[in-house]
Motif scaffolding. Structure first.
Motif, PDB file in Angstrom:
ATOM      1  N   VAL A  26       0.863  -1.181   0.000  1.00  0.00           N
ATOM      2  CA  VAL A  26       0.000   0.000   0.000  1.00  0.00           C
ATOM      3  C   VAL A  26       0.899   1.231   0.000  1.00  0.00           C
ATOM      4  CG1 VAL A  26      -1.940  -1.152   1.157  1.00  0.00           C
ATOM      5  CG2 VAL A  26      -0.254   0.102   2.527  1.00  0.00           C
ATOM      6  N   VAL A  27       0.363   2.329  -0.521  1.00  0.00           N
ATOM      7  CA  VAL A  27       1.085   3.591  -0.593  1.00  0.00           C
ATOM      8  C   VAL A  27       0.435   4.573   0.364  1.00  0.00           C
ATOM      9  CG1 VAL A  27       1.579   5.579  -2.087  1.00  0.00           C
ATOM     10  CG2 VAL A  27       1.854   3.256  -2.973  1.00  0.00           C
ATOM     11  N   VAL A  28       1.261   5.315   1.088  1.00  0.00           N
ATOM     12  CA  VAL A  28       0.780   6.357   1.998  1.00  0.00           C
ATOM     13  C   VAL A  28       1.362   7.680   1.523  1.00  0.00           C
ATOM     14  CG1 VAL A  28       0.754   7.197   4.378  1.00  0.00           C
ATOM     15  CG2 VAL A  28       0.700   4.713   3.922  1.00  0.00           C
ATOM     16  N   LEU A  29       0.497   8.660   1.289  1.00  0.00           N
ATOM     17  CA  LEU A  29       0.934   9.997   0.904  1.00  0.00           C
ATOM     18  C   LEU A  29       0.794  10.907   2.114  1.00  0.00           C
ATOM     19  CD1 LEU A  29      -0.559  10.353  -2.696  1.00  0.00           C
ATOM     20  CD2 LEU A  29       1.685   9.489  -1.976  1.00  0.00           C
ATOM     21  N   ASP A  30       1.924  11.361   2.621  1.00  0.00           N
ATOM     22  CA  ASP A  30       2.003  12.162   3.839  1.00  0.00           C
ATOM     23  C   ASP A  30       2.082  13.652   3.485  1.00  0.00           C
ATOM     24  OD1 ASP A  30       2.467  12.997   6.498  1.00  0.00           O
ATOM     25  OD2 ASP A  30       4.615  12.554   6.372  1.00  0.00           O
ATOM     26  N   ASN A  31       0.927  14.301   3.466  1.00  0.00           N
ATOM     27  CA  ASN A  31       0.856  15.752   3.246  1.00  0.00           C
ATOM     28  C   ASN A  31       1.423  16.208   1.904  1.00  0.00           C
ATOM     29  OD1 ASN A  31      -0.344  16.795   5.800  1.00  0.00           O
ATOM     30  ND2 ASN A  31       1.418  15.728   6.672  1.00  0.00           N
ATOM     31  N   LEU A  55      -4.418   8.636   1.618  1.00  0.00           N
ATOM     32  CA  LEU A  55      -4.177  10.064   1.467  1.00  0.00           C
ATOM     33  C   LEU A  55      -4.269  10.689   2.850  1.00  0.00           C
ATOM     34  CD1 LEU A  55      -6.624  10.460  -1.542  1.00  0.00           C
ATOM     35  CD2 LEU A  55      -4.154  10.083  -1.656  1.00  0.00           C
ATOM     36  N   CYS A  56      -3.189  11.326   3.305  1.00  0.00           N
ATOM     37  CA  CYS A  56      -3.147  11.817   4.680  1.00  0.00           C
ATOM     38  C   CYS A  56      -2.880  13.321   4.740  1.00  0.00           C
ATOM     39  CB  CYS A  56      -2.053  11.091   5.453  1.00  0.00           C
ATOM     40  SG  CYS A  56      -2.276   9.308   5.540  1.00  0.00           S
ATOM     41  N   GLY A  57      -3.403  13.930   5.824  1.00  0.00           N
ATOM     42  CA  GLY A  57      -3.143  15.343   6.090  1.00  0.00           C
ATOM     43  C   GLY A  57      -3.721  16.243   5.024  1.00  0.00           C
ATOM     44  N   ILE A  58      -2.867  17.110   4.450  1.00  0.00           N
ATOM     45  CA  ILE A  58      -3.333  18.070   3.451  1.00  0.00           C
ATOM     46  C   ILE A  58      -3.484  17.469   2.062  1.00  0.00           C
ATOM     47  CG2 ILE A  58      -2.316  20.028   4.698  1.00  0.00           C
ATOM     48  CD1 ILE A  58      -0.145  20.088   2.406  1.00  0.00           C
ATOM     49  N   THR A  59      -3.137  16.193   1.906  1.00  0.00           N
ATOM     50  CA  THR A  59      -3.237  15.541   0.600  1.00  0.00           C
ATOM     51  C   THR A  59      -4.686  15.592   0.117  1.00  0.00           C
ATOM     52  OG1 THR A  59      -1.454  14.047   1.274  1.00  0.00           O
ATOM     53  CG2 THR A  59      -2.706  13.449  -0.699  1.00  0.00           C
ATOM     54  N   ALA A  60      -4.898  16.162  -1.058  1.00  0.00           N
ATOM     55  CA  ALA A  60      -6.250  16.294  -1.617  1.00  0.00           C
ATOM     56  C   ALA A  60      -6.807  14.937  -2.017  1.00  0.00           C
ATOM     57  CB  ALA A  60      -6.228  17.234  -2.821  1.00  0.00           C
ATOM     58  N   GLN A  61      -8.131  14.887  -2.117  1.00  0.00           N
ATOM     59  CA  GLN A  61      -8.825  13.651  -2.440  1.00  0.00           C
ATOM     60  C   GLN A  61      -9.592  13.780  -3.753  1.00  0.00           C
ATOM     61  OE1 GLN A  61     -11.313  12.683   1.071  1.00  0.00           O
ATOM     62  NE2 GLN A  61     -10.175  14.363   1.988  1.00  0.00           N
ATOM     63  N   PRO A  62      -9.696  12.682  -4.492  1.00  0.00           N
ATOM     64  CA  PRO A  62     -10.568  12.694  -5.668  1.00  0.00           C
ATOM     65  C   PRO A  62     -12.021  12.821  -5.220  1.00  0.00           C
ATOM     66  CG  PRO A  62      -9.101  10.770  -5.648  1.00  0.00           C
ATOM     67  CD  PRO A  62      -8.989  11.427  -4.311  1.00  0.00           C
ATOM     68  N   PRO A  63     -12.917  13.258  -6.040  1.00  0.00           N
ATOM     69  CA  PRO A  63     -12.648  13.717  -7.406  1.00  0.00           C
ATOM     70  C   PRO A  63     -12.139  15.154  -7.397  1.00  0.00           C
ATOM     71  CG  PRO A  63     -14.992  13.847  -6.958  1.00  0.00           C
ATOM     72  CD  PRO A  63     -14.354  13.267  -5.730  1.00  0.00           C
ATOM     73  N   HIS A  64     -11.194  15.409  -8.241  1.00  0.00           N
ATOM     74  CA  HIS A  64     -10.662  16.760  -8.407  1.00  0.00           C
ATOM     75  C   HIS A  64     -10.063  16.845  -9.816  1.00  0.00           C
ATOM     76  CE1 HIS A  64      -8.416  20.430  -7.885  1.00  0.00           C
ATOM     77  NE2 HIS A  64      -9.027  20.617  -6.730  1.00  0.00           N
ATOM     78  N   TRP A  80      -8.654   3.678  -2.484  1.00  0.00           N
ATOM     79  CA  TRP A  80      -8.018   4.730  -1.705  1.00  0.00           C
ATOM     80  C   TRP A  80      -8.887   5.092  -0.521  1.00  0.00           C
ATOM     81  CZ3 TRP A  80     -10.400   9.455  -1.004  1.00  0.00           C
ATOM     82  CH2 TRP A  80     -11.433   9.762  -1.896  1.00  0.00           C
ATOM     83  N   GLU A  81      -8.236   5.725   0.447  1.00  0.00           N
ATOM     84  CA  GLU A  81      -8.935   6.156   1.664  1.00  0.00           C
ATOM     85  C   GLU A  81      -8.224   7.385   2.216  1.00  0.00           C
ATOM     86  OE1 GLU A  81      -9.582   4.402   6.194  1.00  0.00           O
ATOM     87  OE2 GLU A  81      -9.226   2.983   4.555  1.00  0.00           O
ATOM     88  N   TYR A  82      -8.999   8.304   2.758  1.00  0.00           N
ATOM     89  CA  TYR A  82      -8.417   9.470   3.411  1.00  0.00           C
ATOM     90  C   TYR A  82      -8.312   9.193   4.910  1.00  0.00           C
ATOM     91  CZ  TYR A  82      -7.594  14.043   5.391  1.00  0.00           C
ATOM     92  OH  TYR A  82      -7.043  15.077   6.092  1.00  0.00           O
ATOM     93  N   VAL A  83      -7.133   9.480   5.479  1.00  0.00           N
ATOM     94  CA  VAL A  83      -6.905   9.392   6.913  1.00  0.00           C
ATOM     95  C   VAL A  83      -6.232  10.706   7.315  1.00  0.00           C
ATOM     96  CG1 VAL A  83      -5.724   8.162   8.763  1.00  0.00           C
ATOM     97  CG2 VAL A  83      -6.634   6.885   6.815  1.00  0.00           C
ATOM     98  N   GLU A  84      -6.809  11.385   8.263  1.00  0.00           N
ATOM     99  CA  GLU A  84      -6.312  12.720   8.611  1.00  0.00           C
ATOM    100  C   GLU A  84      -4.868  12.714   9.117  1.00  0.00           C
ATOM    101  OE1 GLU A  84      -7.503  16.583  11.338  1.00  0.00           O
ATOM    102  OE2 GLU A  84      -8.924  14.944  11.129  1.00  0.00           O
ATOM    103  N   ASP A  85      -4.542  11.790  10.019  1.00  0.00           N
ATOM    104  CA  ASP A  85      -3.235  11.814  10.670  1.00  0.00           C
ATOM    105  C   ASP A  85      -2.384  10.628  10.221  1.00  0.00           C
ATOM    106  OD1 ASP A  85      -1.408  12.902  12.773  1.00  0.00           O
ATOM    107  OD2 ASP A  85      -1.752  10.899  13.611  1.00  0.00           O
ATOM    108  N   THR A  86      -1.244  10.918   9.635  1.00  0.00           N
ATOM    109  CA  THR A  86      -0.365   9.865   9.115  1.00  0.00           C
ATOM    110  C   THR A  86       0.150   8.954  10.220  1.00  0.00           C
ATOM    111  OG1 THR A  86       0.332  11.441   7.405  1.00  0.00           O
ATOM    112  CG2 THR A  86       1.618   9.424   7.610  1.00  0.00           C
ATOM    113  N   LEU A  87       0.540   9.519  11.350  1.00  0.00           N
ATOM    114  CA  LEU A  87       1.080   8.706  12.444  1.00  0.00           C
ATOM    115  C   LEU A  87       0.030   7.725  12.973  1.00  0.00           C
ATOM    116  CD1 LEU A  87       3.529   8.066  14.168  1.00  0.00           C
ATOM    117  CD2 LEU A  87       2.799   9.864  15.748  1.00  0.00           C
ATOM    118  N   THR A  88      -1.205   8.161  13.098  1.00  0.00           N
ATOM    119  CA  THR A  88      -2.299   7.274  13.522  1.00  0.00           C
ATOM    120  C   THR A  88      -2.446   6.118  12.533  1.00  0.00           C
ATOM    121  OG1 THR A  88      -3.431   9.121  14.585  1.00  0.00           O
ATOM    122  CG2 THR A  88      -4.769   7.181  14.070  1.00  0.00           C
TER     123      THR A  88
END
Length: 176
Positions: A26-31, A55-64, A80-88
């Protein structure tokens, strides 16, 4: 030689892609701030059968529109999934026995070509912000830190380029 037409490439459709066995990665995009970089990561993840992108933090989410411009539909094929905090997220992944790898220049990093994947082990690779990189607390929580060797004058690569290099290398190690 003749260039192949898209119809000759025998690519999967979205439904077939979703059913295809993925590599255990899996890929994690940190901000990540650039929407074009985010789209490129989706497209590369599609190419190398990545299970999921977080997609974490300020990383934007589709659709865009700007993500779509470079993803070219890969936001529909790659989970894909958005998670606010990368460390969590890192703590959650580790609790599921997923080995976490920060892609970063750190003391005692492992050079990409020297990293070996273990059979039956799932991994998460974290790519960091274009300016600040992977957050230090996330680096500290990671199981491994992998560095892409560089030999020129520049200190880093664009995140979309780094993703392409790392995912191709790990794909080969899982598949061949």
């Amino acid at each position: 030689m003749r260039k192949l037409k898209n119809s000759e490439l025998e690519r999967l459709n979205v439904e077939a892609f979703k059913k295809t066995k993925k590599i255990p990665l899996v890929v994690v995009l940190d901000n990540i701030r650039s929407l074009n970089n985010i789209g490129s990561v989706f497209r590369t993840s599609d190419a190398f059968l990545i299970e999921k992108i977080y997609l974490c933090g300020i990383t934007a989410q589709p659709p865009h529109k700007e993500i779509h411009k470079t993803a070219l539909g890969a936001t529909e094929s790659v989970a894909w999934e958005y998670v606010e905090d990368t460390l969590t997220l890192v703590e959650k992944l580790k609790s599921k026995k997923i080995k976490v790898i920060a892609i970063e220049q750190v003391e005692n990093s492992t050079m990409l070509q020297n990293f070996s994947v273990k059979p039956n082990q799932k991994y998460a690779v974290i790519f960091g912000n274009e300016v600040k990189g992977v957050q230090q607390q996330v680096v500290t929580a990671s199981d491994y830190c992998i560095e892409i060797p560089q030999f020129g004058t520049k200190h880093s690569l664009n995140i979309s380029v780094s993703t392409g290099i790392v995912l191709w290398d790990l794909f080969k190690k899982f598949r061949y």
